[in-house]
Design a protein around this motif. Structure first.
Motif, PDB file in Angstrom:
ATOM      1  N   SER A  75      95.610  28.208  55.344  1.00 58.61           N
ATOM      2  CA  SER A  75      94.990  27.065  55.283  1.00 58.61           C
ATOM      3  C   SER A  75      95.684  25.951  56.256  1.00 58.61           C
ATOM      4  CB  SER A  75      95.292  26.214  53.796  1.00 58.61           C
ATOM      5  OG  SER A  75      96.665  26.049  53.523  1.00 58.61           O
ATOM      6  N   ARG A  76      96.910  25.933  56.540  1.00 58.92           N
ATOM      7  CA  ARG A  76      97.528  25.302  57.388  1.00 58.92           C
ATOM      8  C   ARG A  76      96.936  25.775  58.881  1.00 58.92           C
ATOM      9  NH1 ARG A  76     103.436  22.960  55.406  1.00 58.92           N
ATOM     10  NH2 ARG A  76     102.558  21.845  53.899  1.00 58.92           N
ATOM     11  N   PRO A 111      91.023  19.877  61.154  1.00 59.25           N
ATOM     12  CA  PRO A 111      91.806  18.814  60.385  1.00 59.25           C
ATOM     13  C   PRO A 111      91.129  18.708  58.879  1.00 59.25           C
ATOM     14  CG  PRO A 111      91.700  18.068  62.628  1.00 59.25           C
ATOM     15  CD  PRO A 111      90.857  19.164  62.548  1.00 59.25           C
ATOM     16  N   GLN A 151      93.554  24.247  59.182  1.00 59.85           N
ATOM     17  CA  GLN A 151      93.816  22.896  59.437  1.00 59.85           C
ATOM     18  C   GLN A 151      94.224  22.322  60.874  1.00 59.85           C
ATOM     19  OE1 GLN A 151      96.131  22.084  55.982  1.00 59.85           O
ATOM     20  NE2 GLN A 151      94.164  22.083  54.700  1.00 59.85           N
ATOM     21  N   ARG A 202      84.626  21.781  54.690  1.00 58.52           N
ATOM     22  CA  ARG A 202      85.077  20.807  55.538  1.00 58.52           C
ATOM     23  C   ARG A 202      84.693  19.552  54.929  1.00 58.52           C
ATOM     24  NH1 ARG A 202      83.485  22.123  61.763  1.00 58.52           N
ATOM     25  NH2 ARG A 202      85.004  20.496  61.859  1.00 58.52           N
TER      26      ARG A 202
END
Length: 230
Positions: A44-45, A52, A48, A72
């Protein structure tokens, strides 16, 4: 070790649009951050960092590879979460289990494992079959269908059996515990296989290979496939 798979932990991107991402998570990478500084790198990071507005919708175990969808924006997240809750999302996995597993149904139909599951609090992070307090848990399975590749391994490998799995519910470690309950744990499973079965693979041989879901904006049914890496 008979199953020595690629240990590259780079994620792949299958699909990007204004409302969702479809990624392929490698085995050994967390889906979301864990506790501790050493568990902050995750799918997930990484997503992102590039998108973002990417938000988590569902997860895979760290040891499991395969397809993960991310929303999103909050509206897309709500729509996709609703699709999962209403069982409008179809997921199929491929695994190699220990021993020679036979399908009791004719023509290799979808057999069912219907066993309630609960967290095994005395042995966390394990889960267990529990008829007293477990939540209803349903898994469909059959012997793996041949791949389009004529060189694909046979269903029975000599040390295990290739199977396809379609979870109806989404309990923690559901596929892993259900297969252990059949007496055929997934090879390479550090939590539920015996030491000999763990030693046959350098990873958990479980891969999320197929995902069908409605697009969160248009409602169009989408289908994504990730070839099994083992």
């Amino acid at each position: 070790m008979l199953y020595d798979t690629d240990t590259d932990n780079a994620e792949a991107v299958l699909h990007v649009d204004e409302a969702l991402l479809v990624l392929v998570k490698p085995a050994g990478l967390l889906a979301v951050p864990g506790r501790g500084e050493d568990k902050q790198d995750c799918l997930s990071r990484r997503a992102q960092a590039q998108w973002p507005d990417a938000l988590v919708v569902h997860r895979l175990d760290m040891s499991t590879s395969g397809l993960v969808v991310m929303a999103r924006g909050i509206e897309a997240q709500r729509a996709l979460s609703r699709a999962f809750e209403q069982r409008q999302v179809y997921k199929r996995y491929r695994a190699v289990v220990g021993g020679q597993l036979a399908n009791p149904l004719p023509d290799n139909g979808w057999s069912t494992i219907d066993l309630p599951l609960a967290v095994d609090w005395m042995n966390r992070p394990r889960s267990k079959v529990c008829f007293d307090s477990g939540k209803p848990s349903l898994t469909r399975w059959r012997l793996a269908q041949p791949e389009t590749d004529p060189q694909a391994p046979a269903t029975h490998t000599g040390i295990g059996t290739r199977v396809e799995l379609a979870p109806v519910t989404g309990r923690t470690h559901q596929l892993r515990v259900h297969l252990q309950a059949l007496g055929h744990p997934i090879l390479g499973d550090a939590l539920y296989a015996n030491p000999a079965q763990q030693a046959l693979a350098n990873r958990l041989l479980l891969h999320a290979e197929l995902l069908e879901l409605p697009h969160p904006v248009t409602g169009q049914m989408l289908r994504f496939h990730s070839p099994c890496p083992f």
